[in-house]
Design a protein around this motif. Sequence first.
Motif, mmCIF file in Angstrom:
data_model
loop_
_atom_site.group_PDB
_atom_site.id
_atom_site.type_symbol
_atom_site.label_atom_id
_atom_site.label_comp_id
_atom_site.label_asym_id
_atom_site.label_seq_id
_atom_site.Cartn_x
_atom_site.Cartn_y
_atom_site.Cartn_z
ATOM 1 N N ALA A 151 -14.447 17.629 -3.986
ATOM 2 C CA ALA A 151 -14.214 16.985 -5.284
ATOM 3 C C ALA A 151 -15.542 16.606 -5.939
ATOM 4 O O ALA A 151 -15.718 16.777 -7.145
ATOM 5 N N VAL A 152 -16.485 16.119 -5.154
ATOM 6 C CA VAL A 152 -17.799 15.755 -5.686
ATOM 7 C C VAL A 152 -18.512 16.993 -6.221
ATOM 8 O O VAL A 152 -19.110 16.961 -7.304
ATOM 9 N N VAL A 153 -18.422 18.104 -5.495
ATOM 10 C CA VAL A 153 -19.038 19.346 -5.954
ATOM 11 C C VAL A 153 -18.405 19.801 -7.266
ATOM 12 O O VAL A 153 -19.108 20.236 -8.191
ATOM 13 N N CYS A 154 -17.076 19.687 -7.387
ATOM 14 C CA CYS A 154 -16.393 20.061 -8.625
ATOM 15 C C CYS A 154 -16.845 19.191 -9.799
ATOM 16 O O CYS A 154 -17.058 19.694 -10.908
ATOM 17 N N VAL A 155 -17.007 17.910 -9.564
ATOM 18 C CA VAL A 155 -17.464 17.001 -10.621
ATOM 19 C C VAL A 155 -18.889 17.345 -11.040
ATOM 20 O O VAL A 155 -19.198 17.411 -12.241
ATOM 21 N N LEU A 156 -19.738 17.582 -10.082
ATOM 22 C CA LEU A 156 -21.120 17.941 -10.401
ATOM 23 C C LEU A 156 -21.183 19.272 -11.145
ATOM 24 O O LEU A 156 -21.981 19.425 -12.079
ATOM 25 N N LEU A 157 -20.355 20.217 -10.761
ATOM 26 C CA LEU A 157 -20.299 21.490 -11.478
ATOM 27 C C LEU A 157 -19.867 21.269 -12.923
ATOM 28 O O LEU A 157 -20.429 21.869 -13.843
ATOM 29 N N GLY A 158 -18.901 20.385 -13.144
ATOM 30 C CA GLY A 158 -18.461 20.076 -14.499
ATOM 31 C C GLY A 158 -19.570 19.480 -15.341
ATOM 32 O O GLY A 158 -19.741 19.853 -16.507
ATOM 33 N N PHE A 159 -20.344 18.580 -14.774
ATOM 34 C CA PHE A 159 -21.457 17.991 -15.508
ATOM 35 C C PHE A 159 -22.523 19.042 -15.818
ATOM 36 O O PHE A 159 -23.103 19.043 -16.904
ATOM 37 N N CYS A 160 -22.780 19.917 -14.873
ATOM 38 C CA CYS A 160 -23.772 20.971 -15.110
ATOM 39 C C CYS A 160 -23.284 21.932 -16.194
ATOM 40 O O CYS A 160 -24.068 22.347 -17.057
ATOM 41 N N LEU A 161 -22.012 22.307 -16.167
ATOM 42 C CA LEU A 161 -21.468 23.202 -17.187
ATOM 43 C C LEU A 161 -21.494 22.558 -18.567
ATOM 44 O O LEU A 161 -21.688 23.241 -19.572
ATOM 45 N N SER B 152 -25.237 26.272 -22.254
ATOM 46 C CA SER B 152 -24.832 26.899 -23.515
ATOM 47 C C SER B 152 -23.393 27.381 -23.465
ATOM 48 O O SER B 152 -22.842 27.790 -24.490
ATOM 49 N N LEU B 153 -22.767 27.357 -22.306
ATOM 50 C CA LEU B 153 -21.358 27.747 -22.174
ATOM 51 C C LEU B 153 -20.402 26.645 -22.602
ATOM 52 O O LEU B 153 -19.209 26.904 -22.765
ATOM 53 N N ALA B 154 -20.885 25.437 -22.768
ATOM 54 C CA ALA B 154 -20.019 24.303 -23.095
ATOM 55 C C ALA B 154 -19.174 24.524 -24.345
ATOM 56 O O ALA B 154 -17.963 24.264 -24.313
ATOM 57 N N PRO B 155 -19.731 25.011 -25.463
ATOM 58 C CA PRO B 155 -18.889 25.239 -26.647
ATOM 59 C C PRO B 155 -17.801 26.292 -26.406
ATOM 60 O O PRO B 155 -16.674 26.157 -26.891
ATOM 61 N N THR B 156 -18.131 27.324 -25.638
ATOM 62 C CA THR B 156 -17.147 28.364 -25.333
ATOM 63 C C THR B 156 -16.022 27.806 -24.477
ATOM 64 O O THR B 156 -14.840 28.081 -24.724
ATOM 65 N N ILE B 157 -16.374 27.016 -23.481
ATOM 66 C CA ILE B 157 -15.367 26.402 -22.616
ATOM 67 C C ILE B 157 -14.495 25.452 -23.429
ATOM 68 O O ILE B 157 -13.266 25.447 -23.297
ATOM 69 N N GLN B 158 -15.102 24.668 -24.289
ATOM 70 C CA GLN B 158 -14.366 23.719 -25.128
ATOM 71 C C GLN B 158 -13.407 24.445 -26.055
ATOM 72 O O GLN B 158 -12.251 24.054 -26.198
#
Length: 64
Positions: free
Chosen positions: A29-39, A43-49
Amino acid sequence: MAVSVSVVLLLLLLAAMLMRNRALKPSHAVVCVLLGFCLASTSLAPTIQSTLTSTANLVGTMHP
């Protein structure tokens, strides 16, 4: 904004359920949260959003 809060709450609930059923370890779960913060800072953030927003709109227009 409301969509992102809903998605965060849904993912939090899903992670809690997986941890309770021992299908997800706390370290995972911690790894998933850290991955979310990194994403979120890439520059992929707008595409994901936009993908999440489009999916939420599609699900919102479906009628059972």
